[in-house]
Design a protein around this motif. Structure first.
Motif, PDB file in Angstrom:
ATOM      1  N   ARG A 177      29.112  46.320  20.505  1.00 35.81           N
ATOM      2  CA  ARG A 177      28.435  47.307  21.181  1.00 35.81           C
ATOM      3  C   ARG A 177      27.697  45.690  22.169  1.00 35.81           C
ATOM      4  O   ARG A 177      27.447  46.300  23.099  1.00 35.81           O
ATOM      5  CB  ARG A 177      27.573  47.549  20.122  1.00 35.81           C
ATOM      6  N   THR A 224      38.123  51.475  10.391  1.00 33.23           N
ATOM      7  CA  THR A 224      39.290  51.063  11.116  1.00 33.23           C
ATOM      8  C   THR A 224      39.128  50.764  11.978  1.00 33.23           C
ATOM      9  O   THR A 224      38.823  50.598  13.168  1.00 33.23           O
ATOM     10  CB  THR A 224      39.132  52.592  11.262  1.00 33.23           C
ATOM     11  N   LEU A 253      39.684  52.313  14.691  1.00 36.27           N
ATOM     12  CA  LEU A 253      39.199  53.421  15.934  1.00 36.27           C
ATOM     13  C   LEU A 253      37.720  53.168  16.165  1.00 36.27           C
ATOM     14  O   LEU A 253      37.660  52.912  17.131  1.00 36.27           O
ATOM     15  CB  LEU A 253      39.191  54.564  14.934  1.00 36.27           C
ATOM     16  N   THR A 254      37.488  52.677  14.602  1.00 31.57           N
ATOM     17  CA  THR A 254      36.005  51.963  15.211  1.00 31.57           C
ATOM     18  C   THR A 254      35.314  50.574  16.225  1.00 31.57           C
ATOM     19  O   THR A 254      34.921  51.389  17.201  1.00 31.57           O
ATOM     20  CB  THR A 254      35.464  51.665  14.022  1.00 31.57           C
ATOM     21  N   GLU A 285      37.931  50.562  18.539  1.00 30.41           N
ATOM     22  CA  GLU A 285      38.297  51.191  20.473  1.00 30.41           C
ATOM     23  C   GLU A 285      37.831  52.182  21.094  1.00 30.41           C
ATOM     24  O   GLU A 285      37.408  51.858  21.686  1.00 30.41           O
ATOM     25  CB  GLU A 285      39.564  52.116  19.542  1.00 30.41           C
ATOM     26  N   THR A 286      36.850  52.570  19.480  1.00 29.77           N
ATOM     27  CA  THR A 286      35.330  53.423  20.322  1.00 29.77           C
ATOM     28  C   THR A 286      34.412  52.786  21.873  1.00 29.77           C
ATOM     29  O   THR A 286      34.099  52.685  22.178  1.00 29.77           O
ATOM     30  CB  THR A 286      35.094  54.397  18.910  1.00 29.77           C
ATOM     31  N   LEU A 287      33.832  51.927  20.406  1.00 35.31           N
ATOM     32  CA  LEU A 287      33.101  50.971  21.126  1.00 35.31           C
ATOM     33  C   LEU A 287      33.749  50.330  21.879  1.00 35.31           C
ATOM     34  O   LEU A 287      32.997  49.318  23.227  1.00 35.31           O
ATOM     35  CB  LEU A 287      32.377  49.600  19.529  1.00 35.31           C
ATOM     36  N   SER A 288      34.951  49.443  22.148  1.00 38.15           N
ATOM     37  CA  SER A 288      34.977  48.822  22.884  1.00 38.15           C
ATOM     38  C   SER A 288      35.665  49.674  24.407  1.00 38.15           C
ATOM     39  O   SER A 288      35.690  48.739  25.342  1.00 38.15           O
ATOM     40  CB  SER A 288      35.752  47.146  22.925  1.00 38.15           C
ATOM     41  N   GLY A 289      35.754  51.079  23.982  1.00 40.53           N
ATOM     42  CA  GLY A 289      36.765  51.654  25.333  1.00 40.53           C
ATOM     43  C   GLY A 289      38.167  51.219  25.375  1.00 40.53           C
ATOM     44  O   GLY A 289      38.929  51.574  26.392  1.00 40.53           O
ATOM     45  N   ASN A 290      38.559  50.132  24.195  1.00 42.25           N
ATOM     46  CA  ASN A 290      39.775  49.766  24.765  1.00 42.25           C
ATOM     47  C   ASN A 290      40.378  49.579  23.502  1.00 42.25           C
ATOM     48  O   ASN A 290      40.578  49.696  22.413  1.00 42.25           O
ATOM     49  CB  ASN A 290      39.959  48.352  25.227  1.00 42.25           C
TER      50      ASN A 290
END
Ligand code: C5P
Length: 404
Positions: free
Chosen positions: A25, A47, A49-50, A52-57
């Motif tokens: 973040r 996971t 997914l955490t 992926e969501t925070l980095s946008g990649n």
């Protein structure tokens, strides 16, 4: 200053993996492009997914990812990276790196990249103190990798000691430092910052509104750019900047002594402190009691530190500040000449966004030739950048004035 910088974050399997989410973040907030690689063990704690969501990649976890995921394969990630950060780094990854193993995506990528590598260990106190871990880290340092030591405190396993992942802000600052151009290497910059406190009894003092933000920003940016930095600071609320020599003082007299004691080693002196011009003529040993009559505190002049430093100038570059509420340019010019500075940074405290407590400043730089350069409202970190650019310009111009 991480805008568009390409960082690969390797997350390995320790409980501190959850703190790596905060790190992502922070890096994204600083506008870096972050790609996360996780080991199998890391995926047991947090996971993908955490991240992926925070980095946008997409997050890479598997060395044998099928075609179509090529852009996150180990070779393309190794080439994408301007820096690889491993946080948290377990004893396991440190051991594998020291031995040159490549048995998963992260270790393979680490062997394939030319980018610098920053290792942020986090583990149980006894594991961190284990000789083999110490030896492995020493080996990695000798190969040019950077290691950010873990902090002390209570660990997730409830033991006390060294092993906590370095704080997110600390890791981010280390990343900034590794990625910054080192154009001030060889300089030793002595910065003063903050207000001074001038006591007149054991519980009272005279001071001003200086927050120290401008001086601290100068210290941080100078260190990022490769300078050795000493900061002599009056009392502020700010944390001591990382990687610099920090000298806390209270009064103007203490600041003068601290500056003069360190002048010899300095190649540049930047006086961003708001030094009290006057101090109470006497400091009572006991608290002054309240009476009906008015109280008069008589003041005497403090020494002018920058003028004293300029008298021993040699080839040092001396930079001062001038904070004014009127006649900004005339007053600043007079100080520049009288106090023997190479250039002065002037600002008008009455302008919104300029001055003491703000995170921003609006400055003008005036040099001895009379040139005035005006800058727009900027963050104090960016202001620090332009002041240090000017220091570099004076240095590169080879302009050397002997003691005035
Ligand atoms: O005269 P004035 O205090 O406005 O000058 C400001 C500059 O002089 C700043 O760079 C400040 O740090 C420095 N200064 C100093 N010693 C003092 C007062 C100011 O070095 N006693």
């Amino acid at each position: 200053m991480l805008k568009e910088r390409r960082i690969v974050l390797g997350v390995t399997g320790g409980i501190a993996a959850y703190k790596a989410a905060e790190l992502v973040r922070e890096l994204v907030r600083r506008e870096a492009k972050v790609r996360v690689v996780m080991t199998d063990h890391a995926c047991r704690f947090v996971t993908p997914l955490t991240f992926e969501t925070l980095s946008g990649n997409p997050v890479a976890t598997d060395l044998f990812q099928s075609a179509g995921s090529f852009e996150i394969g180990h070779i393309s990630l190794a080439e994408f990276a301007e820096l690889v950060v491993i946080a948290p780094a377990t004893a396991n990854i440190i051991g594998k790196m020291a031995a040159g193993l490549a048995d998963d995506l992260l270790t393979t990528l680490l062997l394939a990249t030319n980018a610098p590598i920053l290792i942020c260990p986090a583990m149980n106190v006894k594991m961190y103190a284990n000789d083999i871990v110490t030896e492995n880290l020493a080996r990695l340092v000798s190969r040019g990798h950077a290691v950010l030591e873990p902090g002390y405190g209570e660990l997730a396993c409830r033991a006390e000691g060294q092993g906590r992942l370095a704080e997110v802000a600390e890791i981010a600052e280390e990343i900034e430092t590794i990625l910054a151009p080192k154009d001030l290497r060889g300089e030793h910059i002595l910065v003063t910052a903050g207000p001074t406190q001038e006591p007149f009894d054991p519980v009272r003092y005279i001071t001003n509104y200086s927050s120290g933000k401008m001086g601290y920003a100068l210290a941080v940016v100078a260190r990022r750019r490769g300078a050795a930095v000493t900061i002599v600071s009056g009392p502020t609320e700010l944390p001591a900047p990382q990687g610099v020599v920090f000298v806390p003082v209270k009064t103007a007299l203490e600041m003068r002594d601290a500056v003069m004691a360190r002048l010899e080693e300095a190649t540049v002196v930047i006086k961003a402190a708001a030094v009290a011009d006057y101090r109470p003529a006497a400091c009572e040993r006991t608290k002054i009691k309240k009476k009906d009559a008015a109280l008069t505190v008589s003041l005497k002049r403090n020494p002018d530190i920058i003028s004293e430093a300029a008298r021993r100038k040699g080839n040092r570059i001396v930079v001062g500040f001038s904070m004014e509420s009127d006649n900004v340019l005339e007053n600043a010019r007079a100080k520049l000449m009288n106090k023997g500075m190479d250039f002065i940074v002037a600002n008008d405290v009455t302008e919104p966004g300029a001055g003491f407590r703000a995170d921003t400043n609006i400055i003008r730089i005036i040099d001895r030739e009379g040139a005035v350069e005006t800058f727009p409202l900027m963050d104090k970190m960016d202001v620090a950048g332009v002041i240090l650019d000017r220091v570099k310009k004076v240095r590169d111009g080879g302009r050397i004035r002997d003691g005035l």
